[in-house]
Scaffold this motif. Sequence first.
Motif, PDB file in Angstrom:
ATOM      1  N   ARG A  33      41.746 -14.170 -76.966  1.00  0.00           N
ATOM      2  CA  ARG A  33      42.936 -14.173 -77.812  1.00  0.00           C
ATOM      3  C   ARG A  33      43.999 -15.102 -77.235  1.00  0.00           C
ATOM      4  NH1 ARG A  33      43.635  -8.180 -77.175  1.00  0.00           N
ATOM      5  NH2 ARG A  33      45.688  -8.929 -76.614  1.00  0.00           N
ATOM      6  N   GLU A  34      44.792 -15.682 -78.127  1.00  0.00           N
ATOM      7  CA  GLU A  34      45.861 -16.601 -77.723  1.00  0.00           C
ATOM      8  C   GLU A  34      46.911 -15.889 -76.881  1.00  0.00           C
ATOM      9  OE1 GLU A  34      48.266 -19.771 -77.122  1.00  0.00           O
ATOM     10  OE2 GLU A  34      46.375 -19.946 -78.196  1.00  0.00           O
ATOM     11  N   SER A  90      43.166  -8.462 -70.869  1.00  0.00           N
ATOM     12  CA  SER A  90      42.536  -7.919 -72.070  1.00  0.00           C
ATOM     13  C   SER A  90      41.918  -6.551 -71.843  1.00  0.00           C
ATOM     14  CB  SER A  90      41.456  -8.883 -72.567  1.00  0.00           C
ATOM     15  OG  SER A  90      42.030 -10.115 -72.900  1.00  0.00           O
TER      16      SER A  90
END
Length: 112
Positions: A33-34, A90
């Motif tokens: 994910r960014e 994450s």
Amino acid sequence: MLIDGFDRGVIPFLGYVMLALAVVAFVIALVAREDAYRAADKQSKTFWLVILGVTVAVDFLLGMLFLQIAGLVATIVFFVDVRPALKAVSGGGGRRGGNSSDGPYGPYNGGR
């Protein structure tokens, strides 16, 4: 004769290994994910996709040793520095299953 075997066997094999590493790093960078990049205080996702994409293109199309080595360095930096930071942010850092209330010595049950 030995040099000929080295040029026909070992050098192409190393090229395939560098290409495979670059492709794996590119896919990992693409899937992450960014916001994980920002949270891990690393360069942006776009930056890593461009660097690793150019590395894949150079390894696949050009085969210039100097550029391949530069791409290998970028790939190693991604695997050693960026990927572990992304996993930690994450929540993918642990190897065993569990949930967010687990402590270092087992699950926390609130004193029950």
